[in-house]
Design an enzyme around this catalytic site. Structure first.
Site, PDB file in Angstrom:
ATOM      1  N   ASP A   1       0.948  -1.302   0.106  1.00  0.00           N
ATOM      2  CA  ASP A   1       0.105   0.062   0.024  1.00  0.00           C
ATOM      3  C   ASP A   1       0.937   1.411  -0.291  1.00  0.00           C
ATOM      4  O   ASP A   1       0.319   2.390   0.061  1.00  0.00           O
ATOM      5  CB  ASP A   1      -1.060   0.050   1.186  1.00  0.00           C
ATOM      6  CG  ASP A   1      -1.817  -1.132   1.207  1.00  0.00           C
ATOM      7  OD1 ASP A   1      -2.450  -1.453   0.006  1.00  0.00           O
ATOM      8  OD2 ASP A   1      -2.596  -1.536   2.186  1.00  0.00           O
ATOM      9  N   CYS A   2       2.346   1.057   0.083  1.00  0.00           N
ATOM     10  CA  CYS A   2       3.078   2.387   0.212  1.00  0.00           C
ATOM     11  C   CYS A   2       3.654   2.618  -1.063  1.00  0.00           C
ATOM     12  O   CYS A   2       4.369   1.634  -1.409  1.00  0.00           O
ATOM     13  CB  CYS A   2       4.064   1.908   1.232  1.00  0.00           C
ATOM     14  SG  CYS A   2       5.460   3.304   1.486  1.00  0.00           S
ATOM     15  N   GLY A   3       3.792   3.782  -1.660  1.00  0.00           N
ATOM     16  CA  GLY A   3       4.244   4.104  -3.014  1.00  0.00           C
ATOM     17  C   GLY A   3       5.900   3.892  -2.802  1.00  0.00           C
ATOM     18  O   GLY A   3       6.495   3.363  -3.959  1.00  0.00           O
TER      19      GLY A   3
END
Length: 143
Positions: A11-13
């Protein structure tokens, strides 16, 4: 082929960009989705030590119970901060990358380039379009 591990949150770019740069070097890392399978306390302490950072430097504030738990209190011990990360793995900042060349918290994501045992195989741009590596595999941004 070098053994590389990434403690990853899809979920983390920043984590996704780091994983993509590892793969752009032709390396398929071991991906540890640390929210599903958090590191043991011993492993977390080893990662912190090998990265040359403090537990406070590994703490993530955004999108976590950091404020609710009062973790901004500078009088809290390293042990207390590690306890919080063990109870709430979302507090562990990401991505942490382990390679034969060291361990780093890869924020920004291009920090990973300093510890990859293989060069980039071609151009790479982050998800937001920012060019990090040119077509010859050379880092454009300071890593």
């Amino acid at each position: 082929m070098a053994d590389v591990i990434i403690y990853h949150n899809s979920d983390c770019g920043t984590s996704r960009n780091t994983l993509a740069m590892i793969r752009n070097a032709g390396i398929e890392p071991h991906v540890v989705e640390y929210l599903k399978t958090p590191p043991s306390r011993v492993m977390l302490l080893q990662l912190i030590e090998r990265a040359g950072i403090s537990p406070r430097q590994l703490l993530r504030e955004k999108g976590t119970p950091y404020d609710t738990l009062g973790l901004g209190d500078e009088s809290l011990t390293d042990a207390a901060l590690v306890d919080a990360m063990m109870t709430h793995p979302i507090l562990i900042n990401r991505p942490l990358v382990v390679s034969p060349l060291g361990v780093r918290l890869c924020r920004p994501s291009e920090v990973v380039l300093n510890i990859l045992p293989e060069p980039q195989r071609g151009a790479f741009a982050k998800e937001d379009g920012e060019q990090v590596v040119d077509a010859a595999g050379n880092c454009i941004l300071p890593a």
